[in-house]
Design an enzyme around this catalytic site. Structure first.
Site, short mmCIF file in Angstrom:
data_model
loop_
_atom_site.label_atom_id
_atom_site.label_comp_id
_atom_site.label_asym_id
_atom_site.label_seq_id
_atom_site.Cartn_x
_atom_site.Cartn_y
_atom_site.Cartn_z
N ASP A 171 0.63 -1.15 -0.11
CA ASP A 171 -0.08 0.00 -0.04
C ASP A 171 0.77 1.36 0.03
OD1 ASP A 171 0.80 0.01 2.68
OD2 ASP A 171 -1.25 0.25 3.48
N TYR A 262 11.09 4.16 1.83
CA TYR A 262 11.90 3.35 2.50
C TYR A 262 13.34 3.46 1.94
CZ TYR A 262 7.67 0.91 4.90
OH TYR A 262 6.75 0.91 5.63
N ARG A 282 9.86 1.40 16.75
CA ARG A 282 8.53 1.70 16.11
C ARG A 282 7.40 0.68 16.80
NH1 ARG A 282 4.71 4.38 13.99
NH2 ARG A 282 3.32 3.02 12.59
#
Length: 440
Positions: A171, A262, A282
């Protein structure tokens, strides 16, 4: 329009409510007969499953809803499998992040040694899932969103080379497209991307509007002059805001194309390492943020027996994309999405076995990717190095090879040192002994 039977693998995920909401929102595009949630963690799934029943009772009462931990019940007679596994859950994700960080290496869920560890865990369960689905629903479409999609996609291509109803998709290109559209105040549905790369490792070469004009130069100018934020910045944790902000840095250094976020871990590993907290990663952020919010909201909805006034549970880019991709296949809409497919000449100067991420039209016969042609030396070199890492990771799994695992990690741009690679590999082997094959 045919009514479809869907199974959502990873039904206890905090992303599930958004996917379910997207299903009810897009019923005019993707008709449903039955939706089944499947998870091996009954406790996590139960609250999401009860929420699902209330949501569909209010918004789509004709759709049957069920949840189960029985895979035979889940996979029998389905048309589409939406797969979002997390093998090892958040406990193992925490190890993926904190073990490398303890050694002065990038600790991230899908990149570097963390992505390597997650990938080796995911392959086993994905292989089992495909076999189970094919025994119970031979013609089902398996839409895989399980991370790290690059490694998982390459493994599935190697393990099931003749299965043409497995589609790996991510996504993040959709999230980026929505964010670009907001920057230029444009309807994202009227924009069409050109894209090439690997999953979490690619570039938008152009973005065309409905008049055929490339708006990528305008987007670059806005980012370089004012920075970049996700379209849903108000709902994002700080780490994601920092991630999007790095697009400006990448564009200043490499202005040819709009980069996937990324890429920052591979282009600036030392800088990114300096920004990461080895004691609060995270995983901690998600546990203390989205996890608590989503489950508390689902519990409130179940207690009140209504979704009225819900502010947390809504369809987002992730859910919308899952449903829209399925609709494009089921109804032969031939809409364009960025998907992961075997290269086979799409990028003419890369090997055919590279699982390339590229724009494609999607219809009943699956993806029809758009040709990219030759890519320049810099991008070719980056992709070939990363593909070698991914390919060696898959071969390490298939062959139970310690040597190939070490080679893979040594090649990864977040490590590039064999002694560091061996040290982190040995620590990850110990942490993953219940999940990985034995590496000899």
């Amino acid at each position: 329009m045919k009514k479809n039977n869907i199974v959502l693998v990873g039904g206890g995920s905090t992303w599930t409510p958004g996917i379910l909401k997207a299903m009810t929102t897009h019923l005019d595009q993707f008709a449903l007969n039955k939706v089944t949630l499947y998870d091996i963690d009954a406790e996590r799934q139960n609250i999401i499953g009860e929420f699902a029943k209330i949501l569909f009772r209010e918004e789509a009462p004709d759709v049957e809803v069920a949840y189960t931990t029985d895979k035979e019940e889940a996979y029998r007679d389905v048309d589409f499998v939406f797969c979002q596994m997390r093998t090892g859950g958040f406990d193992m994700r925490e190890q993926d992040e904190k073990i490398p960080l303890s050694m002065g290496l990038i600790g991230q869920e899908t990149c570097g040694p963390g992505g390597f560890a997650y990938g080796l865990r995911s392959i086993r369960d994905m292989e089992e899932m495909v076999k189970d689905v094919r025994s119970l629903s031979p013609n089902a479409w398996i839409l895989n969103y399980t991370n790290p999609a690059a490694i998982v996609g390459l493994a599935l291509d190697k393990l099931f080379p003749e299965d043409d109803r497995i589609l790996n998709i991510c996504d993040q290109p959709v999230n980026l497209m929505r964010s670009y559209a907001k920057l230029i105040d444009h309807d994202v549905n009227k924009l069409e991307p050109e894209y090439f790369g690997l999953n979490h490792y690619g570039w938008f070469t152009a973005i065309y509007d409905e008049n055929g004009m490339d708006v990528a130069p305008k987007i670059k100018e806005i980012v370089l002059n004012g920075g970049f934020r996700p379209v849903d910045a108000e709902q994002r944790d700080q780490s994601w805001l920092d991630t999007y902000a790095m697009v400006e840095d990448m564009l200043r250094d490499f202005p040819d194309y709009l980069p996937n976020t990324y890429l920052q871990y591979y282009l600036y590993p030392d800088y990114k390492l300096s920004t990461l907290d080895p004691d609060y990663t995270r995983t901690d952020e998600v546990r203390n943020g989205r996890e608590q919010k989503v489950f508390a909201e689902c519990e409130r909805i179940v207690k009140n027996d209504t979704t009225q006034d819900s502010k947390v549970v809504h369809n987002d880019a992730h859910g919308d994309m899952m449903v829209e991709v399925a609709a494009s296949i089921a109804n032969n809409l031939r809409k364009t999405y960025v998907v992961i497919v075997r290269n086979d000449g799409i990028v003419s100067n890369l090997d055919d076995d590279v699982m390339i991420e590229v724009a494609a039209s999607l219809g009943k016969n699956g993806p029809h990717p758009y040709s990219v042609g030759k890519i320049d030396t810099f991008y070719k070199g980056l992709i070939e190095s990363q593909h070698a890492f991914e390919k060696l990771t898959v071969e390490a799994y298939v062959e139970n090879s310690y040597t190939k695992a070490l080679q893979a990690l040594t090649l990864n741009r977040t490590i590039v040192d064999a002694k560091k690679a061996r040290k982190v590999l040995d620590a990850l082997i110990e942490a993953n002994k219940d999940y990985w094959p034995t590496l000899n």
